[in-house]
Motif scaffolding. Sequence first.
Motif, short mmCIF file in Angstrom:
data_model
loop_
_atom_site.label_atom_id
_atom_site.label_comp_id
_atom_site.label_asym_id
_atom_site.label_seq_id
_atom_site.Cartn_x
_atom_site.Cartn_y
_atom_site.Cartn_z
N THR A 110 0.85 -1.18 0.00
CA THR A 110 0.00 0.00 0.00
C THR A 110 0.89 1.24 0.00
N ASP A 141 1.14 3.54 2.20
CA ASP A 141 1.77 3.68 3.51
C ASP A 141 2.89 2.66 3.69
N GLU A 142 2.68 1.45 3.25
CA GLU A 142 3.73 0.42 3.36
C GLU A 142 4.93 0.77 2.51
N LEU A 161 5.90 3.83 1.63
CA LEU A 161 6.58 4.97 2.24
C LEU A 161 7.41 4.50 3.44
N ALA A 162 6.83 3.64 4.27
CA ALA A 162 7.58 3.10 5.41
C ALA A 162 8.80 2.32 4.92
N ARG A 206 -1.25 9.05 -1.47
CA ARG A 206 -1.61 9.41 -0.09
C ARG A 206 -2.33 10.75 -0.03
N HIS A 210 8.28 8.07 10.93
CA HIS A 210 7.03 7.32 10.72
C HIS A 210 5.85 8.10 11.30
N TYR A 259 4.76 11.20 9.32
CA TYR A 259 4.01 10.92 8.10
C TYR A 259 2.72 10.15 8.38
N GLY A 260 2.35 10.03 9.65
CA GLY A 260 1.11 9.35 9.99
C GLY A 260 1.13 7.86 9.71
N LEU A 261 2.31 7.26 9.77
CA LEU A 261 2.45 5.83 9.52
C LEU A 261 2.34 5.06 10.84
#
Length: 212
Positions: A82, A84-85, A87-88, A146, A186, A189-191
Amino acid sequence: MPRSVATNQEMRERSRERILGAALEVFAEKGYEAASISDVTARAGVSRGLVAYYFPSKRELAAQLLDRWLDGIAGLLAITGTPDERLAGIIDGALTAAAAGLPVQRLAISLMMQPSTHGVFAEVETRKSARLVLVEDAIREVFAARGAADPAVEEMLLRATLEGVTVKLAIYPETFPLEHVRRRLHAGYGLPAPTTPLPVPSPPVNRLRAKA
């Protein structure tokens, strides 16, 4: 009995890798400007002629090491999942690579910062331009997915942040709290908070100080 083509190729690769490894060590210890081809040949335990066969100049040695560093950045293209995944994964991959490859990170930083050697860095960056554009676009796609208003600015800001972390880590490897900085990134960035630490050493938060 004559050696096979595969055996000859393997021997050439080993020689080439030994020379590159020696060059990285010498550049890290003496700095690019002060290091000489003689230093590299002595460290590698090979003849000057063999070094010249693979790398005609000290500039080409540095260029080849930078080339690999930029290939490592391009490895971010392999991250899936995803937005978010991804970006992390980009954050974690960049931080892990920085911590695990400090000698080449220091070389890259010094070459890009010093006016006398910036051209070496620019030359390699130009050579890898197509792959770097793919990396930049991949990161921009993550931010677009995002909902970022300006994915290009977000990509530049993230890269600047990660590169800044790399510079501090290269200067203060014994005192830089990499895991805490990673978790702050993290959160920023709201992760989701990472469930496992990075596979590299990370001291507690105190003060950044260089060790003698």
